[in-house]
Design an enzyme around this catalytic site. Structure first.
Site, PDB file in Angstrom:
ATOM      1  N   HIS A 246       0.781  -1.170   0.066  1.00 17.21           N
ATOM      2  CA  HIS A 246       0.038   0.086   0.024  1.00 17.21           C
ATOM      3  C   HIS A 246       0.811   1.244  -0.023  1.00 17.21           C
ATOM      4  O   HIS A 246       1.955   1.166   0.563  1.00 17.21           O
ATOM      5  CB  HIS A 246      -1.049  -0.003   1.068  1.00 17.21           C
ATOM      6  CG  HIS A 246      -0.329   0.342   2.351  1.00 17.21           C
ATOM      7  ND1 HIS A 246      -0.347   1.746   2.719  1.00 17.21           N
ATOM      8  CD2 HIS A 246       0.242  -0.230   3.560  1.00 17.21           C
ATOM      9  CE1 HIS A 246       0.536   1.833   3.962  1.00 17.21           C
ATOM     10  NE2 HIS A 246       0.668   0.564   4.233  1.00 17.21           N
ATOM     11  N   CYS A 247       0.220   2.278  -0.423  1.00 16.72           N
ATOM     12  CA  CYS A 247       1.027   3.565  -0.456  1.00 16.72           C
ATOM     13  C   CYS A 247      -0.081   4.693   0.366  1.00 16.72           C
ATOM     14  O   CYS A 247      -0.930   4.237   1.181  1.00 16.72           O
ATOM     15  CB  CYS A 247       1.520   4.062  -1.793  1.00 16.72           C
ATOM     16  SG  CYS A 247       0.189   4.273  -3.057  1.00 16.72           S
ATOM     17  N   TRP A 248       0.048   5.867  -0.043  1.00 16.27           N
ATOM     18  CA  TRP A 248      -0.926   6.755   0.579  1.00 16.27           C
ATOM     19  C   TRP A 248      -2.395   6.820   0.033  1.00 16.27           C
ATOM     20  O   TRP A 248      -3.130   6.581   0.808  1.00 16.27           O
ATOM     21  CB  TRP A 248      -0.169   8.288   0.425  1.00 16.27           C
ATOM     22  CG  TRP A 248      -1.258   9.532   0.876  1.00 16.27           C
ATOM     23  CD1 TRP A 248      -1.899  10.466  -0.116  1.00 16.27           C
ATOM     24  CD2 TRP A 248      -1.904   9.549   2.081  1.00 16.27           C
ATOM     25  NE1 TRP A 248      -2.622  11.139   0.658  1.00 16.27           N
ATOM     26  CE2 TRP A 248      -2.853  10.731   2.041  1.00 16.27           C
ATOM     27  CE3 TRP A 248      -1.885   9.048   3.169  1.00 16.27           C
ATOM     28  CZ2 TRP A 248      -3.599  11.249   2.891  1.00 16.27           C
ATOM     29  CZ3 TRP A 248      -2.795   9.442   4.316  1.00 16.27           C
ATOM     30  CH2 TRP A 248      -3.531  10.446   4.114  1.00 16.27           C
TER      31      TRP A 248
ATOM     32  N   TYR B 111      -3.281   4.061   2.389  1.00 19.58           N
ATOM     33  CA  TYR B 111      -3.317   4.452   3.796  1.00 19.58           C
ATOM     34  C   TYR B 111      -4.301   5.338   4.396  1.00 19.58           C
ATOM     35  O   TYR B 111      -4.798   5.286   5.527  1.00 19.58           O
ATOM     36  CB  TYR B 111      -2.015   4.900   4.281  1.00 19.58           C
ATOM     37  CG  TYR B 111      -1.928   5.101   5.762  1.00 19.58           C
ATOM     38  CD1 TYR B 111      -1.679   4.361   6.770  1.00 19.58           C
ATOM     39  CD2 TYR B 111      -1.744   6.611   6.076  1.00 19.58           C
ATOM     40  CE1 TYR B 111      -1.506   4.563   8.044  1.00 19.58           C
ATOM     41  CE2 TYR B 111      -1.802   6.879   7.585  1.00 19.58           C
ATOM     42  CZ  TYR B 111      -1.453   5.917   8.463  1.00 19.58           C
ATOM     43  OH  TYR B 111      -1.380   6.265   9.868  1.00 19.58           O
TER      44      TYR B 111
ATOM     45  N   SER C 100       1.938   2.462  -5.056  1.00 17.25           N
ATOM     46  CA  SER C 100       1.571   1.047  -4.760  1.00 17.25           C
ATOM     47  C   SER C 100       1.292   0.519  -6.085  1.00 17.25           C
ATOM     48  O   SER C 100       1.683  -0.857  -6.502  1.00 17.25           O
ATOM     49  CB  SER C 100       0.373   0.991  -4.058  1.00 17.25           C
ATOM     50  OG  SER C 100      -0.674   1.542  -4.343  1.00 17.25           O
TER      51      SER C 100
END
Length: 344
Positions: free
Chosen positions: A93-95, A122, A101
């Site tokens: 995952h990323c932001w 996130y 991602s």
């Protein structure tokens, strides 16, 4: 194509597979999903350069810069992820669940690794965390004045199979001016929320969940409103323990810390103690009279706790008088109380 999961499904999958958080180290340090592994595409400086290029020059140029930065790292990443993957599967995952991602998922899948990603990243996870505090949580609150040994009792209850959330343990703070002594640095309030929800996910909401009575601030950690509101509305078992029993406990816990640290801690509540009490506490500390220091500070903390308790309704509070600081005896008494057996 990677399998895309909502936050709940992603966290369920994390019981089996490792999470790679591909945000920058700074983002990860501020707060992250408990148990996640920091696996940044860009370090803090690289992320700043790409972001500045995006804003000042354009998207295409930012992408090109990003590719120049990550190109030499690709082979190393694949080798590392193959070691981390369980059953050849990884979570990423990323932001926001976007380019970072997506790019990592493409790389890992190209290398033959199965990938599951977090829809919304996130940010979506954080929305899920905050929504969990809006659910009705079956809290039971263990109350008592400073030095009553509440945390020790809760931990013993936990050993005996009772559901417990140790808020002070998660916050790395005992909830007073002295509460930071001997403990690790505090997490951010955001990370505190993440950790609390991680524990709540393991709980059975058909049974009571015990927590300690706290103010909204636990040191520098700020409790979310949804959690604090439920804590204040929950039934309280108040342990009424005379100061003569609590003073030796406080001396045992705090007296071994350096005097300079104790002086700073007392200084934090100087105005609330009042000039005379503060002066006398400093004299007692200089003379190694730790019992007197504890007695003077308890004068403030006891008044503050009673004031907070009086803001609850009488129906919320069950009182139990105890004349012991023996954790086993205290826990036996608490577990025998009806609040531990009331069905929800």
């Amino acid at each position: 194509m990677p399998e895309k999961l909502n936050p709940e499904a992603f966290l369920d999958a994390a019981q089996t597979y490792p999470i790679l958080d591909v945000r920058s180290p700074g983002e990860f340090e501020r707060a992250h999903i408990p148990g996640a592994i920091s696996f940044p595409i860009f370090n803090n400086e690289e992320r700043a350069k790409v972001g500045t290029t995006y804003k000042q020059v354009g998207k295409d140029e930012a992408i090109e810069l990003g590719l120049e930065i990550v190109g030499p790292k690709l082979a190393k990443w694949v080798k590392e992820v193959k070691k981390l993957a369980i059953d050849n599967t990884i979570l990423v995952h990323c932001w926001r669940g976007g380019m970072r991602s997506g790019s990592m998922a493409w790389l890992f899948e190209t290398a033959g690794i199965q990938v599951k990603t977090l829809i919304g990243g996130y940010k979506a996870y954080r929305n899920y965390v905050l929504s969990e505090f809006e659910r009705e949580i079956p809290f039971r609150v263990l109350g008592g004045k400073t030095g009553s040994g509440k945390t020790d009792i809760l931990l013993e209850m936990q050993k005996r199979g009772v559901q417990v959330i140790d808020l002070e343990g998660i916050a790395h703070h005992r909830g007073s001016a002295f509460g930071h002594l001997g403990l690790a640095p505090q997490p951010t309030s955001e990370q505190f929320e993440n950790e609390v929800v991680a524990q709540l996910r393991k709980m059975d909401y058909e049974k009571p969940i015990w927590i300690e009575d706290e103010s909204r601030n636990i040191g520098q950690v700020y409790m979310p409103l949804g959690l604090y509101t439920q804590l204040r509305a929950a039934p309280v078992l108040f342990l009424d323990i005379d100061a003569q029993f609590r003073l030796p406990y406080l001396v045992e816990v705090y007296a071994h810390y350096p005097k300079a640290e104790l002086e700073r801690a007392v200084g934090k509540i100087k105005k609330r103690l009042g000039g005379d009490h503060y002066k006398n506490a400093m004299i007692a500390l200089e003379n190694n009279d730790f019992t007197q220091v504890a007695a003077l500070t308890l004068h403030y903390y006891d008044k503050a706790y009673v004031h907070g308790l009086e803001k609850r309704t009488k129906e919320q509070i069950a009182r139990m008088e105890l004349n012991t600081l023996n954790t086993q005896e205290q826990t036996d008494a608490v577990l025998a109380h009806p609040l531990c057996h009331n069905s929800l």
